[in-house]
Write a protein that holds these residues in place. Structure first.
Motif, PDB file in Angstrom:
ATOM      1  N   TYR A 247       1.054  -1.231  -0.056  1.00  0.00           N
ATOM      2  CA  TYR A 247       0.226   0.033  -0.045  1.00  0.00           C
ATOM      3  C   TYR A 247       0.850   1.183  -0.001  1.00  0.00           C
ATOM      4  N   SER A 248       0.694   2.394  -0.593  1.00  0.00           N
ATOM      5  CA  SER A 248       1.281   3.666  -0.906  1.00  0.00           C
ATOM      6  C   SER A 248       0.988   4.271   0.273  1.00  0.00           C
ATOM      7  N   ASP A 249       1.661   5.375   0.759  1.00  0.00           N
ATOM      8  CA  ASP A 249       1.512   6.427   1.697  1.00  0.00           C
ATOM      9  C   ASP A 249       0.309   6.869   1.703  1.00  0.00           C
ATOM     10  N   ASP A 250      -0.265   7.290   0.647  1.00  0.00           N
ATOM     11  CA  ASP A 250      -1.573   8.149   0.249  1.00  0.00           C
ATOM     12  C   ASP A 250      -2.711   7.057   0.658  1.00  0.00           C
ATOM     13  N   GLU A 251      -2.383   6.019   0.271  1.00  0.00           N
ATOM     14  CA  GLU A 251      -3.489   4.585   0.546  1.00  0.00           C
ATOM     15  C   GLU A 251      -3.989   4.485   1.882  1.00  0.00           C
ATOM     16  N   MET A 252      -2.694   4.389   2.893  1.00  0.00           N
ATOM     17  CA  MET A 252      -2.731   4.289   4.293  1.00  0.00           C
ATOM     18  C   MET A 252      -3.131   5.568   4.749  1.00  0.00           C
ATOM     19  N   LEU A 253      -2.763   6.850   4.347  1.00  0.00           N
ATOM     20  CA  LEU A 253      -3.343   7.745   4.959  1.00  0.00           C
ATOM     21  C   LEU A 253      -4.933   7.961   4.750  1.00  0.00           C
ATOM     22  N   ASN A 254      -5.320   7.359   3.743  1.00  0.00           N
ATOM     23  CA  ASN A 254      -6.874   7.465   3.501  1.00  0.00           C
ATOM     24  C   ASN A 254      -7.498   6.495   4.460  1.00  0.00           C
ATOM     25  N   TRP A 255      -6.809   5.345   4.974  1.00  0.00           N
ATOM     26  CA  TRP A 255      -7.373   4.416   6.038  1.00  0.00           C
ATOM     27  C   TRP A 255      -7.956   5.466   7.172  1.00  0.00           C
ATOM     28  N   PHE A 256      -6.953   6.310   7.674  1.00  0.00           N
ATOM     29  CA  PHE A 256      -7.006   7.295   8.678  1.00  0.00           C
ATOM     30  C   PHE A 256      -8.100   8.206   8.571  1.00  0.00           C
ATOM     31  N   ARG A 257      -8.054   8.760   7.149  1.00  0.00           N
ATOM     32  CA  ARG A 257      -8.838   9.775   6.879  1.00  0.00           C
ATOM     33  C   ARG A 257     -10.507   9.344   6.805  1.00  0.00           C
ATOM     34  N   LYS A 258     -10.665   8.132   6.576  1.00  0.00           N
ATOM     35  CA  LYS A 258     -12.108   7.328   6.541  1.00  0.00           C
ATOM     36  C   LYS A 258     -12.341   6.719   7.803  1.00  0.00           C
ATOM     37  N   GLY A 259     -11.300   6.339   8.390  1.00  0.00           N
ATOM     38  CA  GLY A 259     -11.653   5.432   9.546  1.00  0.00           C
ATOM     39  C   GLY A 259     -12.031   3.879   9.030  1.00  0.00           C
ATOM     40  N   GLN A 260     -11.409   3.502   8.217  1.00  0.00           N
ATOM     41  CA  GLN A 260     -11.527   2.134   7.285  1.00  0.00           C
ATOM     42  C   GLN A 260     -10.228   1.485   7.140  1.00  0.00           C
TER      43      GLN A 260
END
Length: 306
Positions: A247-260
């Protein structure tokens, strides 16, 4: 000490400081020291680690310590002032000189929830002696009002730490076994430590008594910086369960952003840890959260906007 019940665990309160005078926090540290003294024989010692302050903080702390030690039946204060690498390094080094069976961290501008909260925590722990335990937290709003945190379960740990670091008591032996806080992290080393303990199978206990009064703010209030560190902790702790996916850093940051968290990760963790109830519950919780939110496309979540 008079009145100590030797059947209950001993507790060391850990406070780290640096340049409190320059930061206008002299009265806050005085209040924190007095707060620990009010706990009486429930506390074995108050360990204060100062990171080689360059203002008059050391002088202030020595004066306050002398005042306290002139009283009868005071809680002993163990004070050290040496250069350290970071906040978490200071905490680790303070634990090294502590002598309690459990340690609890009290920030220099925070308080304990009540004069008997640590005694009640000791009584609840009793003979259980969990690897770590935690209670609820009073958060202080900007207008000074206190609100009690919701009762949180550990099964939400995969997304973020569900309880306040200051409301957690950790067995000193367990803290040492895991090497304390990982100094590669400057914001979320507490979260990373809890993840490591859970993935290693440590047991825990949820306390009914609130432990800390916390003033939100500081570096952890920067959501993006916090998220970046959390993604690094996720990479470190979740790698065996990412089923070969990168997973890219941006993808993992999106996990945090969406809480998913990714469904494939949740399913992988669920089945690989089926025989470990704590992780199984955490994986199932994260799986259900992600499924529920994916089935609600009309709603959006953005924890960066909080």
């Amino acid at each position: 000490m008079v009145g100590v019940d030797n059947s209950l665990p001993t507790v060391s309160v850990i406070t780290v400081t640096r340049n409190l005078i320059d930061e206008g926090r002299a009265e806050a540290i005085r209040a924190a020291l007095e707060d620990v003294q009010e706990q009486g024989c429930a506390v074995l010692e108050h360990v204060i680690w100062d990171g080689a302050s360059t203002d008059d903080t050391v002088k202030l702390l020595r004066e306050l310590t002398a005042e306290i030690e002139a009283r009868p039946n005071f809680v002993p204060i163990r004070f050290q002032s040496l250069l350290d690498k970071s906040l978490y390094d200071a905490m680790n080094r303070a634990v090294e000189i502590s002598q309690g069976e459990y340690v609890v961290f009290l920030n220099s501008d925070d308080l304990l929830a009540s004069p008997d909260c640590l005694q009640k925590a000791r009584e609840e722990i009793g003979s259980n002696r969990p690897d770590f335990c935690f209670g609820r937290t009073f958060f202080v709003d900007e207008d000074g009002r206190k609100r009690l945190s919701r009762e949180r379960k550990v099964h939400s740990i995969l997304q973020r730490i569900p309880f306040c670091h200051n409301s957690m008591l950790i067995r000193r032996e367990v803290f040492d076994r895991f090497g304390g806080h990982d100094l590669d992290f400057r914001i979320v080393a507490d979260y990373d430590l809890v993840l490591r303990m859970l993935f290693a199978g440590c047991n825990y206990q949820m306390l009914s008594v609130p432990i800390a009064v916390f003033h939100p703010g500081g570096i952890s209030a920067d959501q993006r910086r916090t998220a970046l560190e959390m993604t690094r902790s996720w990479r470190k702790n979740y790698a065996p369960f990412l089923v070969g996916r990168t997973y890219s850093d941006d993808e993992m940051l999106n996990w945090f952003r969406k809480g998913q968290l990714p469904l494939e990760f949740c399913v992988s963790l669920l089945f690989q840890c089926w025989d470990r109830p704590q992780l199984r519950r955490a994986a199932l919780h994260s799986l259900m959260v992600t499924l529920r939110r994916k089935l609600q496309p009309w709603r959006t979540w953005d924890y960066f906007a909080e």
